[in-house]
Design an enzyme around this catalytic site. Structure first.
Site, PDB file in Angstrom:
ATOM      1  N   CYS A  33      32.799  39.859  37.610  1.00 23.48           N
ATOM      2  CA  CYS A  33      33.903  39.712  36.856  1.00 23.48           C
ATOM      3  C   CYS A  33      34.497  38.423  37.346  1.00 23.48           C
ATOM      4  CB  CYS A  33      34.903  40.827  37.003  1.00 23.48           C
ATOM      5  SG  CYS A  33      35.913  41.026  38.597  1.00 23.48           S
ATOM      6  N   CYS A 102      40.231  45.747  39.962  1.00 20.16           N
ATOM      7  CA  CYS A 102      41.108  44.519  40.730  1.00 20.16           C
ATOM      8  C   CYS A 102      41.859  45.162  41.838  1.00 20.16           C
ATOM      9  CB  CYS A 102      41.850  43.972  39.540  1.00 20.16           C
ATOM     10  SG  CYS A 102      41.055  43.212  38.566  1.00 20.16           S
TER      11      CYS A 102
END
Length: 123
Positions: A33, A102
Site C-alpha cells: 500500500c 494502517c
C-alpha cells in the site's frame, strides 16, 4: 470515507517530526500500500516522555501514527507494549475496513521502537 476524528488527526497531526537522540526508533512499512512509518521514542526511567513520527502514506496512516503517539506519551514501556491496533481504531472512532492495516502499522512501529530501545539498553 473518513470520520471527523480521522480527518482532524490527518489535517492536524500531533507529534510530527524527529526526536534528537531518541531512545528508540521503529521503522515499519507495507510495500503493497506504500505506507511507511518511522516512530521515535524518548524514554526516561522506563516512561515514554516523548514520541514523534514521520509517516509517508494515506490519511489513515498519518492519523493512526498521530493517535498512537498521543496514546503512548506518559505511559511506561510495559503499558505501551500493550497498545493494540484496535485501541488506535477506537480512539480514532473507526477506520474503513480496507484501512485497518494502517492502525496495525502504528502498533508495530511503537513496538519496533521499544524493541530498538531495549536492544540498546542491553549493550
Amino acid at each position: 470515507m473518513y470520520n471527523d476524528k480521522v480527518m482532524e488527526n490527518f489535517a492536524h497531526p500531533q507529534n510530527v517530526g524527529e526526536i534528537a537522540d531518541p531512545s528508540g526508533v521503529g521503522i515499519v512499512g507495507n510495500a503493497s500500500c506504500g505506507d511507511i512509518m518511522k516512530m521515535y521514542l524518548k524514554i526516561e526511567n522506563d516512561v515514554i516522555t516523548d514520541a514523534k513520527f514521520q509517516t509517508f502514506g494515506c490519511a489513515a496512516a498519518i492519523a493512526s501514527s498521530s493517535m498512537a503517539t498521543q496514546m503512548v506519551i506518559g505511559k511506561t514501556v510495559e503499558e505501551a507494549l500493550k497498545l493494540t491496533n484496535s485501541q488506535v481504531v477506537e480512539a480514532l472512532e473507526g477506520l474503513p475496513p480496507q484501512k485497518i492495516h494502517c492502525s496495525v502499522l502504528a502498533e508495530d512501529a511503537i513496538k519496533a521502537a521499544i524493541e530498538d530501545y531495549r536492544s540498546k539498553e542491553q549493550k
